[in-house]
Design a protein around this motif. Structure first.
Motif, PDB file in Angstrom:
ATOM      1  N   THR A  93      54.409  48.865  45.787  1.00 46.99           N
ATOM      2  CA  THR A  93      54.475  47.522  45.206  1.00 46.99           C
ATOM      3  C   THR A  93      53.258  46.698  45.630  1.00 46.99           C
ATOM      4  OG1 THR A  93      56.893  47.571  45.184  1.00 46.99           O
ATOM      5  CG2 THR A  93      55.848  45.402  45.066  1.00 46.99           C
ATOM      6  N   THR A  94      52.880  46.798  46.882  1.00 47.93           N
ATOM      7  CA  THR A  94      51.719  46.065  47.390  1.00 47.93           C
ATOM      8  C   THR A  94      50.442  46.519  46.701  1.00 47.93           C
ATOM      9  OG1 THR A  94      52.811  45.782  49.530  1.00 47.93           O
ATOM     10  CG2 THR A  94      50.416  45.493  49.481  1.00 47.93           C
ATOM     11  N   ILE A  95      50.279  47.822  46.539  1.00 50.75           N
ATOM     12  CA  ILE A  95      49.091  48.354  45.846  1.00 50.75           C
ATOM     13  C   ILE A  95      49.049  47.834  44.415  1.00 50.75           C
ATOM     14  CG2 ILE A  95      48.047  50.461  44.909  1.00 50.75           C
ATOM     15  CD1 ILE A  95      49.037  51.859  47.525  1.00 50.75           C
ATOM     16  N   HIS A  96      50.182  47.859  43.737  1.00 51.10           N
ATOM     17  CA  HIS A  96      50.247  47.355  42.356  1.00 51.10           C
ATOM     18  C   HIS A  96      49.861  45.869  42.317  1.00 51.10           C
ATOM     19  CE1 HIS A  96      51.599  46.909  38.240  1.00 51.10           C
ATOM     20  NE2 HIS A  96      52.320  45.872  38.615  1.00 51.10           N
ATOM     21  N   TYR A  97      50.378  45.098  43.254  1.00 53.59           N
ATOM     22  CA  TYR A  97      50.079  43.666  43.326  1.00 53.59           C
ATOM     23  C   TYR A  97      48.584  43.435  43.565  1.00 53.59           C
ATOM     24  CZ  TYR A  97      50.125  38.840  45.001  1.00 53.59           C
ATOM     25  OH  TYR A  97      49.866  37.512  45.167  1.00 53.59           O
ATOM     26  N   LEU A  98      47.996  44.178  44.494  1.00 57.17           N
ATOM     27  CA  LEU A  98      46.569  44.008  44.787  1.00 57.17           C
ATOM     28  C   LEU A  98      45.702  44.386  43.583  1.00 57.17           C
ATOM     29  CD1 LEU A  98      46.410  45.318  48.450  1.00 57.17           C
ATOM     30  CD2 LEU A  98      46.155  42.953  47.674  1.00 57.17           C
ATOM     31  N   LYS A  99      46.077  45.450  42.884  1.00 60.86           N
ATOM     32  CA  LYS A  99      45.330  45.837  41.675  1.00 60.86           C
ATOM     33  C   LYS A  99      45.398  44.728  40.628  1.00 60.86           C
ATOM     34  CE  LYS A  99      45.581  50.838  42.077  1.00 60.86           C
ATOM     35  NZ  LYS A  99      46.128  52.079  41.518  1.00 60.86           N
ATOM     36  N   SER A 100      46.557  44.097  40.496  1.00 61.90           N
ATOM     37  CA  SER A 100      46.706  42.984  39.550  1.00 61.90           C
ATOM     38  C   SER A 100      45.811  41.813  39.939  1.00 61.90           C
ATOM     39  CB  SER A 100      48.158  42.514  39.489  1.00 61.90           C
ATOM     40  OG  SER A 100      48.989  43.527  39.001  1.00 61.90           O
ATOM     41  N   LEU A 101      45.758  41.498  41.228  1.00 68.13           N
ATOM     42  CA  LEU A 101      44.886  40.416  41.698  1.00 68.13           C
ATOM     43  C   LEU A 101      43.420  40.704  41.405  1.00 68.13           C
ATOM     44  CD1 LEU A 101      46.412  39.471  45.174  1.00 68.13           C
ATOM     45  CD2 LEU A 101      46.385  38.073  43.113  1.00 68.13           C
ATOM     46  N   ILE A 102      43.013  41.946  41.601  1.00 69.82           N
ATOM     47  CA  ILE A 102      41.621  42.333  41.330  1.00 69.82           C
ATOM     48  C   ILE A 102      41.319  42.175  39.845  1.00 69.82           C
ATOM     49  CG2 ILE A 102      40.038  44.318  41.259  1.00 69.82           C
ATOM     50  CD1 ILE A 102      41.453  45.230  43.918  1.00 69.82           C
ATOM     51  N   GLU A 103      42.221  42.586  38.984  1.00 66.51           N
ATOM     52  CA  GLU A 103      42.032  42.442  37.540  1.00 66.51           C
ATOM     53  C   GLU A 103      41.950  40.964  37.146  1.00 66.51           C
ATOM     54  OE1 GLU A 103      41.241  44.752  35.236  1.00 66.51           O
ATOM     55  OE2 GLU A 103      41.139  46.054  37.012  1.00 66.51           O
ATOM     56  N   MET A 104      42.794  40.142  37.743  1.00 65.31           N
ATOM     57  CA  MET A 104      42.768  38.705  37.442  1.00 65.31           C
ATOM     58  C   MET A 104      41.424  38.113  37.876  1.00 65.31           C
ATOM     59  SD  MET A 104      46.656  37.574  38.455  1.00 65.31           S
ATOM     60  CE  MET A 104      46.207  35.871  38.603  1.00 65.31           C
ATOM     61  N   LYS A 105      40.907  38.540  38.993  1.00 65.33           N
ATOM     62  CA  LYS A 105      39.619  38.056  39.490  1.00 65.33           C
ATOM     63  C   LYS A 105      38.497  38.427  38.521  1.00 65.33           C
ATOM     64  CE  LYS A 105      37.065  36.362  42.843  1.00 65.33           C
ATOM     65  NZ  LYS A 105      37.090  34.990  43.240  1.00 65.33           N
ATOM     66  N   LYS A 106      38.550  39.648  37.967  1.00 62.84           N
ATOM     67  CA  LYS A 106      37.541  40.107  37.016  1.00 62.84           C
ATOM     68  C   LYS A 106      37.572  39.231  35.758  1.00 62.84           C
ATOM     69  CE  LYS A 106      37.480  44.952  38.373  1.00 62.84           C
ATOM     70  NZ  LYS A 106      37.835  46.314  37.964  1.00 62.84           N
ATOM     71  N   ILE A 107      38.761  38.871  35.309  1.00 68.34           N
ATOM     72  CA  ILE A 107      38.914  38.046  34.101  1.00 68.34           C
ATOM     73  C   ILE A 107      38.314  36.656  34.333  1.00 68.34           C
ATOM     74  CG2 ILE A 107      40.624  36.858  32.633  1.00 68.34           C
ATOM     75  CD1 ILE A 107      42.410  39.363  32.999  1.00 68.34           C
ATOM     76  N   GLN A 108      38.485  36.106  35.527  1.00 70.26           N
ATOM     77  CA  GLN A 108      37.979  34.782  35.855  1.00 70.26           C
ATOM     78  C   GLN A 108      36.457  34.732  35.949  1.00 70.26           C
ATOM     79  OE1 GLN A 108      40.035  33.629  39.407  1.00 70.26           O
ATOM     80  NE2 GLN A 108      41.974  33.321  38.346  1.00 70.26           N
ATOM     81  N   LEU A 109      35.852  35.880  36.250  1.00 69.60           N
ATOM     82  CA  LEU A 109      34.391  35.904  36.362  1.00 69.60           C
ATOM     83  C   LEU A 109      33.805  35.837  34.994  1.00 69.60           C
ATOM     84  CD1 LEU A 109      33.895  38.643  39.081  1.00 69.60           C
ATOM     85  CD2 LEU A 109      33.803  36.189  39.378  1.00 69.60           C
TER      86      LEU A 109
END
Length: 109
Positions: A93-109
């Motif tokens: 679950t933590t890995i899935h959450y961290l991957k989601s955060l990384i994807e959200m960060k990419k979208i914001q850039l």
């Protein structure tokens, strides 16, 4: 005489770190030059491992032999130290959450 090495706990620590590093059993077995069946037996506490195999596992997982063998953590608290306290489900679950955060960060850039 009691064995000082608990193969079951050694296998659990290897499995947790493998999952933390997002390796499948097949990927990890290939990286450390062992068969998938042997890795499965190690992770399930059915087999021990040689010094060479232990060294390759430690190097690939960026951890110490003390941690793999005895569960002794280094004095500094690292992300790996924190993650090893989690159950397999919590870790996934933590890995899935961290991957989601990384994807959200990419979208914001």
């Amino acid at each position: 005489m009691t064995d000082i090495l608990d193969k079951s706990k050694i296998g659990q620590r290897i499995r947790q770190l493998r999952i933390l590093h997002d390796y499948t059993q097949a990927e990890f077995a290939e990286l450390v030059d062992i068969s998938i069946n042997f890795l499965s037996e190690i992770e399930n506490g059915k087999k021990g491992l040689s010094q060479d195999t232990l060294a390759r596992i430690c190097r690939q997982l960026n951890t110490s032999a003390d941690y793999i063998l005895f569960g002794q953590k280094q004095s500094q608290t690292s992300l790996i130290d924190l993650a090893t306290a989690l159950t397999i489900d919590e870790l996934e679950t933590t890995i899935h959450y961290l991957k989601s955060l990384i994807e959200m960060k990419k979208i914001q850039l």
